[in-house]
Scaffold this active site. Structure first.
Site, PDB file in Angstrom:
ATOM      1  N   ASN A   9       0.864  -1.184   0.000  1.00 40.15           N
ATOM      2  CA  ASN A   9       0.000   0.000   0.000  1.00 40.15           C
ATOM      3  C   ASN A   9       0.898   1.230   0.000  1.00 40.15           C
ATOM      4  O   ASN A   9       1.519   1.550   1.014  1.00 40.15           O
ATOM      5  CB  ASN A   9      -0.884  -0.037   1.264  1.00 40.15           C
ATOM      6  CG  ASN A   9      -1.693   1.227   1.425  1.00 40.15           C
ATOM      7  OD1 ASN A   9      -1.831   2.024   0.498  1.00 40.15           O
ATOM      8  ND2 ASN A   9      -2.224   1.417   2.623  1.00 40.15           N
ATOM      9  N   TRP A  10       0.955   1.894  -1.134  1.00 42.30           N
ATOM     10  CA  TRP A  10       1.876   3.038  -1.257  1.00 42.30           C
ATOM     11  C   TRP A  10       1.307   4.302  -0.610  1.00 42.30           C
ATOM     12  O   TRP A  10       2.018   5.299  -0.483  1.00 42.30           O
ATOM     13  CB  TRP A  10       2.165   3.321  -2.732  1.00 42.30           C
ATOM     14  CG  TRP A  10       3.019   2.290  -3.418  1.00 42.30           C
ATOM     15  CD1 TRP A  10       3.411   1.064  -2.924  1.00 42.30           C
ATOM     16  CD2 TRP A  10       3.592   2.383  -4.724  1.00 42.30           C
ATOM     17  NE1 TRP A  10       4.181   0.403  -3.852  1.00 42.30           N
ATOM     18  CE2 TRP A  10       4.311   1.193  -4.970  1.00 42.30           C
ATOM     19  CE3 TRP A  10       3.555   3.367  -5.721  1.00 42.30           C
ATOM     20  CZ2 TRP A  10       4.994   0.962  -6.162  1.00 42.30           C
ATOM     21  CZ3 TRP A  10       4.241   3.128  -6.910  1.00 42.30           C
ATOM     22  CH2 TRP A  10       4.962   1.942  -7.113  1.00 42.30           C
ATOM     23  N   LYS A  11       0.060   4.295  -0.259  1.00 34.10           N
ATOM     24  CA  LYS A  11      -0.586   5.460   0.372  1.00 34.10           C
ATOM     25  C   LYS A  11      -0.383   6.701  -0.500  1.00 34.10           C
ATOM     26  O   LYS A  11      -0.331   6.590  -1.716  1.00 34.10           O
ATOM     27  CB  LYS A  11      -0.066   5.662   1.794  1.00 34.10           C
ATOM     28  CG  LYS A  11      -0.064   4.371   2.608  1.00 34.10           C
ATOM     29  CD  LYS A  11       0.191   4.605   4.065  1.00 34.10           C
ATOM     30  CE  LYS A  11       0.310   3.261   4.781  1.00 34.10           C
ATOM     31  NZ  LYS A  11       0.259   3.365   6.211  1.00 34.10           N
ATOM     32  N   HIS A  94      -9.193   0.720   4.995  1.00 37.91           N
ATOM     33  CA  HIS A  94      -7.912   0.959   5.680  1.00 37.91           C
ATOM     34  C   HIS A  94      -8.142   1.877   6.882  1.00 37.91           C
ATOM     35  O   HIS A  94      -8.956   2.800   6.823  1.00 37.91           O
ATOM     36  CB  HIS A  94      -6.910   1.583   4.701  1.00 37.91           C
ATOM     37  CG  HIS A  94      -5.523   1.581   5.250  1.00 37.91           C
ATOM     38  ND1 HIS A  94      -5.088   2.526   6.150  1.00 37.91           N
ATOM     39  CD2 HIS A  94      -4.486   0.731   5.056  1.00 37.91           C
ATOM     40  CE1 HIS A  94      -3.837   2.253   6.481  1.00 37.91           C
ATOM     41  NE2 HIS A  94      -3.441   1.172   5.831  1.00 37.91           N
ATOM     42  N   GLU A  96      -6.578   4.294   7.994  1.00 42.61           N
ATOM     43  CA  GLU A  96      -6.416   5.736   7.725  1.00 42.61           C
ATOM     44  C   GLU A  96      -7.674   6.306   7.077  1.00 42.61           C
ATOM     45  O   GLU A  96      -8.032   7.460   7.319  1.00 42.61           O
ATOM     46  CB  GLU A  96      -5.165   5.964   6.853  1.00 42.61           C
ATOM     47  CG  GLU A  96      -3.896   5.747   7.663  1.00 42.61           C
ATOM     48  CD  GLU A  96      -2.704   5.250   6.867  1.00 42.61           C
ATOM     49  OE1 GLU A  96      -2.711   5.353   5.627  1.00 42.61           O
ATOM     50  OE2 GLU A  96      -1.758   4.739   7.508  1.00 42.61           O
ATOM     51  N   GLU A 166      -5.310  -5.449  10.472  1.00 39.71           N
ATOM     52  CA  GLU A 166      -4.280  -4.436  10.695  1.00 39.71           C
ATOM     53  C   GLU A 166      -4.548  -3.730  12.017  1.00 39.71           C
ATOM     54  O   GLU A 166      -5.316  -2.762  12.060  1.00 39.71           O
ATOM     55  CB  GLU A 166      -4.289  -3.405   9.568  1.00 39.71           C
ATOM     56  CG  GLU A 166      -4.015  -3.988   8.205  1.00 39.71           C
ATOM     57  CD  GLU A 166      -3.421  -2.920   7.297  1.00 39.71           C
ATOM     58  OE1 GLU A 166      -2.273  -3.097   6.894  1.00 39.71           O
ATOM     59  OE2 GLU A 166      -4.095  -1.919   7.036  1.00 39.71           O
ATOM     60  N   GLY A 172       2.553   1.769  10.798  1.00 41.53           N
ATOM     61  CA  GLY A 172       3.476   2.896  10.649  1.00 41.53           C
ATOM     62  C   GLY A 172       4.157   3.282  11.947  1.00 41.53           C
ATOM     63  O   GLY A 172       4.791   4.339  12.028  1.00 41.53           O
ATOM     64  N   SER A 212       3.638  -2.716  10.291  1.00 38.12           N
ATOM     65  CA  SER A 212       5.095  -2.713  10.450  1.00 38.12           C
ATOM     66  C   SER A 212       5.747  -4.053  10.100  1.00 38.12           C
ATOM     67  O   SER A 212       6.669  -4.492  10.786  1.00 38.12           O
ATOM     68  CB  SER A 212       5.471  -2.264  11.863  1.00 38.12           C
ATOM     69  OG  SER A 212       4.999  -0.939  12.094  1.00 38.12           O
ATOM     70  N   GLY A 233       3.000  -1.303   4.303  1.00 39.05           N
ATOM     71  CA  GLY A 233       3.031   0.127   4.036  1.00 39.05           C
ATOM     72  C   GLY A 233       4.449   0.592   3.748  1.00 39.05           C
ATOM     73  O   GLY A 233       4.953   0.481   2.633  1.00 39.05           O
ATOM     74  N   GLY A 234       5.129   1.093   4.774  1.00 42.36           N
ATOM     75  CA  GLY A 234       6.453   1.705   4.608  1.00 42.36           C
ATOM     76  C   GLY A 234       7.438   0.858   3.814  1.00 42.36           C
ATOM     77  O   GLY A 234       8.109   1.369   2.895  1.00 42.36           O
TER      78      GLY A 234
HETATM   79  C1  PEP Z   1      -0.525  -0.150   6.164  1.00 39.71           C
HETATM   80  O1  PEP Z   1      -0.597   1.043   5.940  1.00 39.71           O
HETATM   81  O2  PEP Z   1      -1.426  -0.898   5.765  1.00 39.71           O
HETATM   82  C2  PEP Z   1       0.628  -0.643   6.900  1.00 39.71           C
HETATM   83  C3  PEP Z   1       0.608  -1.864   7.364  1.00 39.71           C
HETATM   84  O3  PEP Z   1       1.684   0.228   7.072  1.00 39.71           O
HETATM   85  P1  PEP Z   1       3.115  -0.119   7.721  1.00 39.71           P
HETATM   86  O4  PEP Z   1       3.603  -1.401   7.085  1.00 39.71           O
HETATM   87  O5  PEP Z   1       3.982   1.033   7.395  1.00 39.71           O
HETATM   88  O6  PEP Z   1       2.879  -0.289   9.182  1.00 39.71           O
END
Ligand code: PEP
Length: 249
Positions: A9-11, A94, A96, A166, A172, A212, A233-234
């Protein structure tokens, strides 16, 4: 049989040229495992990303969509618009989107319906907040998120749904659910599905963990029997890190 999936997920990261550069890096990586790979760039880059990856095994997905077919919803994008650029899958729910854009279970139910009606596959995200976990309410919260948005559906459509657990406190933050915490919740999710729909649905459902996931912890998390992959994510913003996770299967 359920599939292993790793989705990035590049957000709201990467403009067009950054998207092209990251895709070029991704194309140099090798999938040595058995996981399906997806990436979710921003709307403005979906068409370009889809075209750049259409002859590869990396699927391009959308991060969100509106539930209406079309109309006066300034700034929004519909399922048919997403489909029209070749995309087959959309991420919904998600944390967010829930936290910053007011997406409730009811809104998500409408989005899920609209996506499935347009023949899009849905990666449906949910998870508890830290206060829920500290109070021991994580299973109650997760069960209600799943029931409220999905349990009106016919069992046949679940082949077009992937679930992503999640925990909000792990997204994050660098803090990860322990592999055992993830396994316990995934097992609970599978049981919740089984109680309502039976084994056909519960045993064939891919349940991803997100929060994470990094190259150094992916293997242990993915080794758990009810964890079928990750939503990343990251670490999805770097091709080597992302493929180290893909190849952790
Ligand atoms: C996400 O945004 O779905 C996520 C899991 O981010 P991260 O891996 O950065 O925690």
């Amino acid at each position: 049989m359920r599939k292993n999936i790793v989705a990035g997920n590049w957000k709201m990261n990467n403009d067009l040229s950054q998207t092209e550069a990251l895709i070029s890096d991704l194309k140099h990586q090798k999938n040595r495992g058995n996981a399906e790979v997806m990436i979710a760039p921003a709307f403005t880059n979906l068409y370009s990303a889809f075209n750049a990856l259409k002859d590869t095994s990396i699927e391009v997905t959308a991060q969100n969509m509106h539930f209406a077919k079309n109309g006066a919803y300034t700034g929004e994008v519909s399922a048919s618009m997403i489909k029209s650029v070749g995309i087959q899958t959309v991420i919904l729910g998600h944390s967010e989107r829930r936290a910053y854009f007011g997406e409730t279970d009811l809104i998500l139910k409408q989005k899920v319906d609209a996506a499935l009606a347009a023949d899009l596959r849905v990666v449906f995200c949910f998870g508890e907040e830290l206060a829920d976990r500290n109070a021991g309410n994580q299973e109650v919260v997760v069960a209600s998120q799943i029931k409220n948005a999905l349990f009106h559906l016919d069992k046949l459509v679940f082949k077009n749904i992937v679930l992503a657990y999640e925990p909000v406190w792990a997204i994050g933050t660098g803090e990860t659910a322990s592999p055992q915490q993830a396994q316990n919740m995934h097992k609970f999710i599978r049981k919740t599905l089984n109680d309502k729909y039976g084994k056909d649905v519960s045993e064939n459902m891919s349940i991803l963990y997100g929060g994470s996931v990094k190259p150094n912890n992916a293997q242990e998390i993915f080794s758990k029997p009810d964890v079928d992959g990750g939503l990343i994510g990251g670490a999805a913003l770097n091709a080597e890190d992302f493929f180290a996770i893909v190849n952790a299967f």
